[in-house]
Design a protein around this motif. Structure first.
Motif, PDB file in Angstrom:
ATOM      1  N   ARG A 111       5.707   8.438 -34.225  1.00 39.13           N
ATOM      2  CA  ARG A 111       4.324   8.303 -34.671  1.00 39.13           C
ATOM      3  C   ARG A 111       3.403   9.009 -33.683  1.00 39.13           C
ATOM      4  O   ARG A 111       3.592   8.919 -32.469  1.00 39.13           O
ATOM      5  N   LYS A 112       2.394   9.679 -34.211  1.00 40.63           N
ATOM      6  CA  LYS A 112       1.518  10.511 -33.386  1.00 40.63           C
ATOM      7  C   LYS A 112       0.065  10.056 -33.533  1.00 40.63           C
ATOM      8  O   LYS A 112      -0.402   9.802 -34.638  1.00 40.63           O
ATOM      9  N   TYR A 113      -0.620   9.972 -32.374  1.00 44.82           N
ATOM     10  CA  TYR A 113      -1.996   9.486 -32.337  1.00 44.82           C
ATOM     11  C   TYR A 113      -2.835  10.341 -31.394  1.00 44.82           C
ATOM     12  O   TYR A 113      -2.315  10.967 -30.471  1.00 44.82           O
ATOM     13  N   VAL A 114      -4.142  10.304 -31.611  1.00 40.67           N
ATOM     14  CA  VAL A 114      -5.105  10.916 -30.696  1.00 40.67           C
ATOM     15  C   VAL A 114      -5.832   9.799 -29.952  1.00 40.67           C
ATOM     16  O   VAL A 114      -6.261   8.812 -30.562  1.00 40.67           O
ATOM     17  N   PHE A 115      -5.961   9.960 -28.641  1.00 42.48           N
ATOM     18  CA  PHE A 115      -6.621   8.979 -27.772  1.00 42.48           C
ATOM     19  C   PHE A 115      -7.689   9.735 -26.988  1.00 42.48           C
ATOM     20  O   PHE A 115      -7.386  10.421 -26.022  1.00 42.48           O
ATOM     21  N   THR A 116      -8.951   9.627 -27.425  1.00 51.44           N
ATOM     22  CA  THR A 116     -10.005  10.491 -26.912  1.00 51.44           C
ATOM     23  C   THR A 116     -11.230   9.712 -26.471  1.00 51.44           C
ATOM     24  O   THR A 116     -11.528   8.639 -27.008  1.00 51.44           O
ATOM     25  N   ASN A 117     -11.953  10.279 -25.511  1.00 51.80           N
ATOM     26  CA  ASN A 117     -13.263   9.759 -25.127  1.00 51.80           C
ATOM     27  C   ASN A 117     -14.373  10.340 -25.998  1.00 51.80           C
ATOM     28  O   ASN A 117     -15.545  10.032 -25.788  1.00 51.80           O
ATOM     29  N   GLY A 118     -14.021  11.186 -26.934  1.00 51.10           N
ATOM     30  CA  GLY A 118     -14.999  11.747 -27.851  1.00 51.10           C
ATOM     31  C   GLY A 118     -15.306  10.792 -28.990  1.00 51.10           C
ATOM     32  O   GLY A 118     -14.667   9.747 -29.158  1.00 51.10           O
ATOM     33  N   SER A 119     -16.281  11.167 -29.794  1.00 52.11           N
ATOM     34  CA  SER A 119     -16.686  10.326 -30.918  1.00 52.11           C
ATOM     35  C   SER A 119     -15.741  10.500 -32.099  1.00 52.11           C
ATOM     36  O   SER A 119     -14.963  11.461 -32.172  1.00 52.11           O
ATOM     37  N   ALA A 120     -15.833   9.566 -33.042  1.00 56.13           N
ATOM     38  CA  ALA A 120     -15.018   9.652 -34.254  1.00 56.13           C
ATOM     39  C   ALA A 120     -15.334  10.922 -35.031  1.00 56.13           C
ATOM     40  O   ALA A 120     -14.430  11.617 -35.503  1.00 56.13           O
ATOM     41  N   ALA A 121     -16.615  11.235 -35.167  1.00 51.68           N
ATOM     42  CA  ALA A 121     -17.011  12.420 -35.933  1.00 51.68           C
ATOM     43  C   ALA A 121     -16.541  13.701 -35.254  1.00 51.68           C
ATOM     44  O   ALA A 121     -16.091  14.642 -35.920  1.00 51.68           O
ATOM     45  N   HIS A 122     -16.632  13.752 -33.930  1.00 53.16           N
ATOM     46  CA  HIS A 122     -16.175  14.934 -33.190  1.00 53.16           C
ATOM     47  C   HIS A 122     -14.675  15.130 -33.373  1.00 53.16           C
ATOM     48  O   HIS A 122     -14.207  16.249 -33.614  1.00 53.16           O
ATOM     49  N   ALA A 123     -13.915  14.049 -33.273  1.00 52.34           N
ATOM     50  CA  ALA A 123     -12.466  14.149 -33.432  1.00 52.34           C
ATOM     51  C   ALA A 123     -12.105  14.614 -34.837  1.00 52.34           C
ATOM     52  O   ALA A 123     -11.257  15.505 -35.007  1.00 52.34           O
ATOM     53  N   GLU A 124     -12.735  14.035 -35.841  1.00 51.32           N
ATOM     54  CA  GLU A 124     -12.437  14.422 -37.220  1.00 51.32           C
ATOM     55  C   GLU A 124     -12.755  15.892 -37.463  1.00 51.32           C
ATOM     56  O   GLU A 124     -11.949  16.631 -38.047  1.00 51.32           O
TER      57      GLU A 124
END
Length: 226
Positions: A111-124
């Motif tokens: 399973r693969k995930y993104v773990f970021t300090n960015g915003s939801a909109a930026h990641a999308e």
């Protein structure tokens, strides 16, 4: 301590965690430089201070809170979305689509995930632009972390609980040494990504690579999905 492509043994990995900025795309795109400029511009806009004084204020927030946004929220009456939308309003024209990375992510077992300090909109927006959005089961972003960024330990705990991952069966790819430290303490395999990676001597960094895609291509993993 292993740090070469040929020695990357990831056959124990069931959960793949990826930071977003300067990790899932090359740091040489300088996208983060644009975001940092927007952060500075936002502080000038909100405070009315000259650029140098605003920069000093931001450095104080970073020392006290570990990130800019918590300091802004403590000292000024703004909505978090106002800050996040402003600083991430940057052009993506220098960030290339990456069909090779997309193909490799598609066959990685687990399973693969993104773990970021960015915003939801930026990641999308960014994952869609690169062409890899469909490869991830979820994104743990700053809003999901209640605006508490990495490397705060409680944010890792929230992410682990949210995705239901086993740290010792996980690998975390990051461009920040400090964000890998607590991951290593939790038992995750750690990979530092970026042009600075090979110079790292941090003991909590297990693998180092300039570019993500060739590292993934060369790593030993569980039997690939067909």
């Amino acid at each position: 301590m292993p740090d070469t492509l040929s020695s990357a043994d990831l056959r124990h990995v069931d959960h793949w965690l990826f930071d977003l900025d300067d990790t899932l795309y090359p740091a040489e795109t300088e996208l983060m430089d644009l975001i940092r400029e927007r952060i500075g511009a936002f502080i000038v806009k909100v405070t009315g201070l000259p650029w140098e004084e605003a920069s000093q204020l931001q450095r104080g927030w970073l020392l006290q809170h570990g990130a800019t946004l918590p300091g802004v929220l403590v000292d000024y009456d703004i909505a978090p979305a106002e800050f996040l939308d402003f600083v991430h309003d940057v052009p993506l024209d220098k960030v290339p689509r990456d069909p090779e990375l997309d193909a490799i992510l598609n066959i990685l077992p687990g399973r693969k995930y993104v773990f970021t300090n960015g915003s939801a909109a930026h990641a999308e927006r960014l994952l869609d632009h690169i062409g890899i959005a469909d490869r991830f089961e979820g994104v743990f972003h700053l809003e999901a972390a209640d605006l508490i960024p990495k490397p705060h330990p409680q944010t890792y705990a929230k992410m682990i609980a949210h995705f239901g991952i086993a740290p010792t069966a996980s690998v975390f790819f990051e461009d920040s040494e400090k964000n890998l430290e607590h991951a290593a303490e939790l038992g995750m395999t750690t990979v530092l990504v970026g042009p600075h990676a090979e110079r790292s001597t941090a003991p909590h960094v297990q693998y180092r690579t300039h570019h993500l895609t060739p590292f993934l291509r060369a790593a030993a993993v569980k039997e690939l999905a067909r």
